[in-house]
Design an enzyme around this catalytic site. Structure first.
Site: not given
Length: 255
Positions: A148, A161
């Site tokens: 990401s 995350y």
């Protein structure tokens, strides 16, 4: 057709990105597309049905990717049914949890930190361990991991995350170095703000506009745009590309 007669595994196939990629694999001629799911059998079955309608053979398989033995069993099943595993795209991950995403760093618990690491990082690592023996026998294969943009440049929110996704980016580089001599390519995609149902759920109009305006293109990306990049990496179009992190974020971070 870029994936003619190839056998593809998509983890997280019940989600927006995984489902879009599975259907695109079918449209590009894949012989069979296996999608895994953990919590949403109906969505995974819909994806498998869409794969069938697009001209391939779709299968929806339940698996807990935090358990290495389960994904090893799935890989063996795919090899037994279809004879080979040509490509894998690893979308499965821990769902967005506001308590983790918005929580103060100083109050994050061991469980908060563990959940994304187990689902995203270990799930991807165990999937790679499960399919690589077959790819080594074939002397060919393509693995697409999913990082990401926060995993590349950091963020003020969602630190657990971001940590898991940062490790996934590094995992792609490590595996590319180790298995490149055997003809196996490993790359990663780093999506930015993508308009999946999960990402849009509970998002206010103000937050949506703010996130859209972070990108130079001033919009969210679509699952199809990420899927198209995954198809490129799974196919022989990218036959000389490995160990790379491909950012798909409309111009939010520049690397």
């Amino acid at each position: 057709m870029r994936l003619r007669e190839k056998v593809i595994l998509i983890t997280g196939g019940s989600g927006g990105l995984g489902s879009a990629t599975a259907v695109r694999c079918a449209q590009e001629g894949a012989k069979a597309v296996y999608v895994t799911y953990f919590g949403s059998a109906p969505k995974a079955e819909l994806t498998a049905r869409a794969v069938n309608e697009a001209g391939s053979v779709g299968h929806a398989l339940k698996v807990d990717l935090r358990r290495k033995a389960e994904i090893v069993r799935i890989a063996e099943l795919i090899k037994g049914r279809s004879g080979r595993i040509d490509g894998v795209a690893c979308y499965a991950g821990y769902p967005m949890d506001k308590e983790i995403w918005l929580g103060d760093f100083l109050t994050l618990t061991e469980e908060h930190l563990r959940k994304p690491v187990e689902a995203d990082l270990l799930g991807s690592l165990f999937t790679a361990q499960a399919v690589l023996p077959f790819m080594l026998d074939q002397k060919a294969g393509s693995i697409v991991l999913v990082s990401s943009t926060p995993g590349l440049v950091g963020d003020i929110a969602g630190i657990p995350y971001a940590l898991a996704k940062a490790a996934i980016a590094n995992l792609a580089k490590c595996l590319a170095k180790v298995y490149g001599p055997s003809g196996i390519r490993v790359n990663a995609i780093a999506p930015g703000s993508i308009a999946t149902p999960a990402n849009l759920a509970g998002l206010s109009g103000t937050d949506y506009e703010m996130l859209a305006n972070e990108a130079s293109l001033r919009r969210f990306g679509s699952p199809l745009e990420v899927a198209n990049l995954a198809i490129h990496l799974l196919s022989d179009e990218s036959s000389f590309r490995t160990g790379q992190i491909d950012v798909c974020d409309g111009g939010t971070v520049f690397r």
